[in-house]
Motif scaffolding. Structure first.
Motif, PDB file in Angstrom:
ATOM      1  N   THR A  98     -12.513  -4.093   8.576  1.00 21.00           N
ATOM      2  CA  THR A  98     -11.990  -2.996   7.753  1.00 21.00           C
ATOM      3  C   THR A  98     -13.079  -2.510   6.802  1.00 21.00           C
ATOM      4  OG1 THR A  98      -9.775  -3.945   7.815  1.00 21.00           O
ATOM      5  CG2 THR A  98     -10.224  -2.427   6.014  1.00 21.00           C
ATOM      6  N   ASN A 101     -10.412  -0.088  10.850  1.00 24.47           N
ATOM      7  CA  ASN A 101      -9.613   0.763   9.967  1.00 24.47           C
ATOM      8  C   ASN A 101     -10.350   1.021   8.648  1.00 24.47           C
ATOM      9  OD1 ASN A 101      -9.199  -1.819   9.179  1.00 24.47           O
ATOM     10  ND2 ASN A 101      -7.002  -1.644   8.866  1.00 24.47           N
ATOM     11  N   GLU A 126      -6.003   4.618   5.403  1.00 23.17           N
ATOM     12  CA  GLU A 126      -5.065   4.570   4.273  1.00 23.17           C
ATOM     13  C   GLU A 126      -5.729   5.269   3.100  1.00 23.17           C
ATOM     14  OE1 GLU A 126      -2.082   3.086   4.108  1.00 23.17           O
ATOM     15  OE2 GLU A 126      -2.066   1.450   5.580  1.00 23.17           O
ATOM     16  N   ASN A 166      -1.405  -4.784   4.270  1.00 22.71           N
ATOM     17  CA  ASN A 166      -1.934  -4.756   5.641  1.00 22.71           C
ATOM     18  C   ASN A 166      -2.013  -6.143   6.257  1.00 22.71           C
ATOM     19  OD1 ASN A 166      -2.151  -2.057   5.662  1.00 22.71           O
ATOM     20  ND2 ASN A 166      -4.375  -1.947   5.594  1.00 22.71           N
ATOM     21  N   ASN A 184       1.557  -7.738   6.829  1.00 20.15           N
ATOM     22  CA  ASN A 184       2.340  -7.039   7.838  1.00 20.15           C
ATOM     23  C   ASN A 184       2.109  -7.550   9.257  1.00 20.15           C
ATOM     24  OD1 ASN A 184       3.642  -5.458   6.175  1.00 20.15           O
ATOM     25  ND2 ASN A 184       2.578  -3.563   6.636  1.00 20.15           N
TER      26      ASN A 184
END
Ligand code: R5P
Length: 305
Positions: A93, A129, A152, A301, A304
């Motif tokens: 990330t 991401n 995001e 994140n 989840n």
């Protein structure tokens, strides 16, 4: 926000390739996750070599850095992501509190690159991401229009509104251009304060022309200029000049204080009452801490999965 136990994060390693700062330190402390070891060696010819010293196999890697001075950072950053991938990290990330290259969102002259798209393509290739705060979205309405990975977007407006609530009496909020309306109108809504948006025409990197409506009725309020970015400072300088002509001394607030060259000193000299930024880019003007937004989204994140 749910409390995060240490075990839920034992697979997450934070890598900060360009050194740490207040924001990174706060995020790491609140997440209680491991700060990995990464080195960037610069050779005499200015080529760079990344070395990840931590064991990253099967871990979630968060590469964290703001992308001010982007050209100096981008190659080492993608080299770090690719090295983590080679070392079989699970998920990579990019957390970049300030995302660069978003302002060139169309070709303004024939033959000109649309760098925001090119940059998004590059980042999408190396990362799984992306998490960022208030990127400069104008003609693109969402990062999903240019990034091919999940993104995001966090917002600084509630933090700015809170700072104003705690520090300013009777605020009157001013946006220097139409792009700033998204932040200005939201902060004004939260604080139930009046606002105006100025008209700006940018002639070149260091020249803008502004026109200001009649604001006489707000003469006894505290004027606050809010913009997403202060780069050369010319937008704020020109706004300050117009306000000073009306005997108003504004507080200048930006989410991302880049302060290219001597922009900060020029703003102080021009008569800004106070210059306030969020801590997305480390600077002495950082008075608004936005770490909580990053902690919340990073933990969400991970939890989840
Ligand atoms: C542009 O529309 C942005 O919102 C900022 O107003 C701009 O990037 C500020 O740049 P500068 O400080 O160079 O005027």
């Amino acid at each position: 926000m749910k409390n995060i136990s240490k075990n839920e994060f034992n697979k997450t390693i934070l890598l900060s390739p360009f050194g740490t700062n207040d924001l990174i330190h706060r995020i790491q402390k609140k997440l209680e996750c491991e700060m990995g070891e990464i080195e960037i060696h610069t050779f005499p010819d200015k080529e760079t070599l990344v070395h990840i010293n931590s064991k990253v196999k099967d871990s979630n890697i968060i590469l964290i850095t703001s992308l001010n001075h982007p050209n100096f950072k981008i190659f080492p950053l993608i080299s770090a992501a690719d090295t983590a991938r080679e070392l079989r990290a699970k998920k990579i990330t990019l957390v970049t509190p300030y995302l660069a290259y978003m302002r060139q969102d169309r070709s303004f002259h024939e033959g000109e690159a649309i760098t925001s798209k090119q940059f998004a393509k590059l980042i999408s290739f190396y990362f799984d991401n992306l998490i960022t705060m208030d990127p400069h979205l104008h003609r693109f309405h969402s990062l999903n229009e240019i990034f091919q990975i999940p993104t995001e977007v966090l917002h600084a407006t509630s933090f700015i509104a809170q700072w104003i609530k705690e520090n300013v009496k009777n605020p009157f909020i001013i946006g220097p251009d139409i792009e700033s309306k998204q932040w200005v109108s939201e902060v004004a809504r939260i604080n139930q304060a009046p606002y105006v948006i100025l008209d700006k025409i940018r002639e070149n990197d260091r020249l803008v022309k502004l026109s200001i409506p009649d604001i006489e009725k707000y003469h006894d309020n505290t004027p606050i200029l809010i913009d997403d970015i202060i780069s050369s400072g010319i937008t704020m300088l020109e706004s300050i000049r117009h306000l000073k002509n009306r005997k108003m001394e504004p507080i200048c607030i930006a989410i991302h204080g880049i302060f290219a060259d001597n922009a900060y000193a020029s703003l102080q000299k021009a008569g800004a009452k106070e210059i306030v930024t969020c801590n997305t880019i480390e600077h002495e003007s950082n008075k608004i801490d936005v770490s909580e937004a990053f902690v919340e989204i990073i933990s969400k994140n991970n939890l989840n999965k």
